[in-house]
Design an enzyme around this catalytic site. Structure first.
Site, PDB file in Angstrom:
ATOM      1  CG  ASP A  75      -4.091   9.630   6.853  1.00 10.81           C
ATOM      2  OD1 ASP A  75      -3.505  10.063   7.848  1.00 10.81           O
ATOM      3  OD2 ASP A  75      -4.933  10.303   6.226  1.00 10.81           O
ATOM      4  NE  ARG A 111      -3.185   8.255  -8.612  1.00  8.68           N
ATOM      5  CZ  ARG A 111      -3.692   7.968  -7.426  1.00  8.68           C
ATOM      6  NH1 ARG A 111      -2.902   7.586  -6.438  1.00  8.68           N
ATOM      7  NH2 ARG A 111      -4.982   8.057  -7.204  1.00  8.68           N
ATOM      8  CD  GLU A 146      -2.768   1.557   0.547  1.00  4.19           C
ATOM      9  OE1 GLU A 146      -2.402   1.670  -0.636  1.00  4.19           O
ATOM     10  OE2 GLU A 146      -3.920   1.798   0.945  1.00  4.19           O
ATOM     11  CG  PHE A 190      -2.360  15.613   1.524  1.00  9.12           C
ATOM     12  CD1 PHE A 190      -3.328  14.732   1.980  1.00  9.12           C
ATOM     13  CD2 PHE A 190      -2.118  15.689   0.158  1.00  9.12           C
ATOM     14  CE1 PHE A 190      -4.049  13.940   1.096  1.00  9.12           C
ATOM     15  CE2 PHE A 190      -2.833  14.898  -0.731  1.00  9.12           C
ATOM     16  CZ  PHE A 190      -3.799  14.022  -0.253  1.00  9.12           C
TER      17      PHE A 190
HETATM   18  P1  IMP Z   1      -6.625   5.597   5.600  1.00  8.15           P
HETATM   19  O1  IMP Z   1      -5.375   4.975   6.158  1.00  8.15           O
HETATM   20  O2  IMP Z   1      -7.824   4.712   5.691  1.00  8.15           O
HETATM   21  O3  IMP Z   1      -6.852   6.967   6.148  1.00  8.15           O
HETATM   22  O4  IMP Z   1      -6.502   5.796   4.050  1.00  8.15           O
HETATM   23  C1  IMP Z   1      -5.333   5.722   3.406  1.00  8.15           C
HETATM   24  C2  IMP Z   1      -5.545   6.142   1.969  1.00  8.15           C
HETATM   25  O5  IMP Z   1      -5.806   7.551   1.887  1.00  8.15           O
HETATM   26  C3  IMP Z   1      -4.276   5.886   1.227  1.00  8.15           C
HETATM   27  O6  IMP Z   1      -4.307   4.641   0.582  1.00  8.15           O
HETATM   28  C4  IMP Z   1      -4.227   7.039   0.257  1.00  8.15           C
HETATM   29  O7  IMP Z   1      -4.905   6.668  -0.928  1.00  8.15           O
HETATM   30  C5  IMP Z   1      -4.987   8.152   0.917  1.00  8.15           C
HETATM   31  N1  IMP Z   1      -4.044   9.068   1.587  1.00  8.15           N
HETATM   32  C6  IMP Z   1      -3.842   9.202   2.918  1.00  8.15           C
HETATM   33  N2  IMP Z   1      -2.907  10.121   3.179  1.00  8.15           N
HETATM   34  C7  IMP Z   1      -2.493  10.584   1.980  1.00  8.15           C
HETATM   35  C8  IMP Z   1      -1.498  11.555   1.589  1.00  8.15           C
HETATM   36  O8  IMP Z   1      -0.801  12.178   2.396  1.00  8.15           O
HETATM   37  N3  IMP Z   1      -1.365  11.756   0.252  1.00  8.15           N
HETATM   38  C9  IMP Z   1      -2.095  11.075  -0.685  1.00  8.15           C
HETATM   39  N4  IMP Z   1      -3.021  10.153  -0.352  1.00  8.15           N
HETATM   40  C10 IMP Z   1      -3.216   9.917   0.963  1.00  8.15           C
HETATM   41 MG    MG Z   2      -4.657   4.410  -1.602  1.00  7.11          MG
END
Ligand code: IMP
Ligand code: MG
Length: 185
Positions: free
Chosen positions: A110, A172, A106, A159
């Site tokens: 976050d 990307r 992955e 971010f």
């Molecule tokens: P979470 O851990 O459920 O909050 O979601 C993670 C997903 O959110 C990741 O797979 C990314 O697609 C997106 N994401 C979280 N933080 C970032 C960031 O800093 N930049 C770009 N995408 C992010």
């Molecule tokens: Mg993702």
């Protein structure tokens, strides 16, 4: 003013990323050489879209370890009323994972809810083992315990874009990882 990069600060250079990914690849090779039977292949499951660049680099850094690939694609929406995410799988696995050694790849953890959801989904299918590799572990907003076995970079918050990570589907393909100075959260 005028620079297309003006709203971003360089955080990890392509060289730093390559060095770190190389180390992770060596760790993964050493670990799975101990557990894979001679005829077995590691099954690497990439989470689209963000993981595509990290996965391509990481799997070339495992030094000939036998690896098969599969992909899922997930979309998650934060549920404001609870610490859960509404996760929709828009592309499922194509391979049977029962009894397989599975490594999820992955881009970033976050809140952790997307990975937690995916790990539950995968565990129900009874893999022989299940581990996780992430390019970036971002800890400030973590809402759930999720075991990360191979972590490229750890940081508190911010971010990020580049190296697979996007802001509204942009950036990307940048080779370095940048922190956005505005926007994001
Ligand atoms: P979470 O851990 O459920 O909050 O979601 C993670 C997903 O959110 C990741 O797979 C990314 O697609 C997106 N994401 C979280 N933080 C970032 C960031 O800093 N930049 C770009 N995408 C992010
Ligand atoms: Mg993702």
């Amino acid at each position: 003013m005028g620079s297309r990069m003006s709203n971003k600060t360089l955080l990890y250079t392509a060289e730093q990323i390559a060095a770190r990914v190389g180390q992770l690849g060596s760790d993964i090779k050493a670990d799975y050489e101990k557990i894979l039977d001679p005829e077995e292949q590691l099954l690497a499951v990439g989470v689209l879209n963000g993981a595509f660049i990290f996965m391509a680099d990481l799997l070339r850094a495992v030094g000939g370890l036998p690896v098969e690939v599969d992909f899922v694609r997930l979309s998650s929406y934060q549920d404001r009323d609870s610490s859960s995410a509404e996760v929709v799988m828009t592309k499922n696995l194509e391979k049977e994972i029962k009894g397989r050694h599975v490594l999820v790849i992955e881009d970033i953890a976050d809140c952790g809810l997307t990975l937690a959801w995916l790990l539950e989904f995968l565990k129900k299918r009874r893999p022989a083992s299940l581990k996780v590799a992430v390019a970036v572990d971002k800890r400030a907003r973590r809402e759930t315990v999720v075991g990360l076995d191979y972590v490229g970079f750890k940081l508190e918050d911010g971010f990020l874009v580049g190296y697979g990570l996007d802001y509204a589907e942009r950036y990307r393909n940048l080779a370095d990882i940048y922190q956005m100075e505005t926007g994001g959260h």
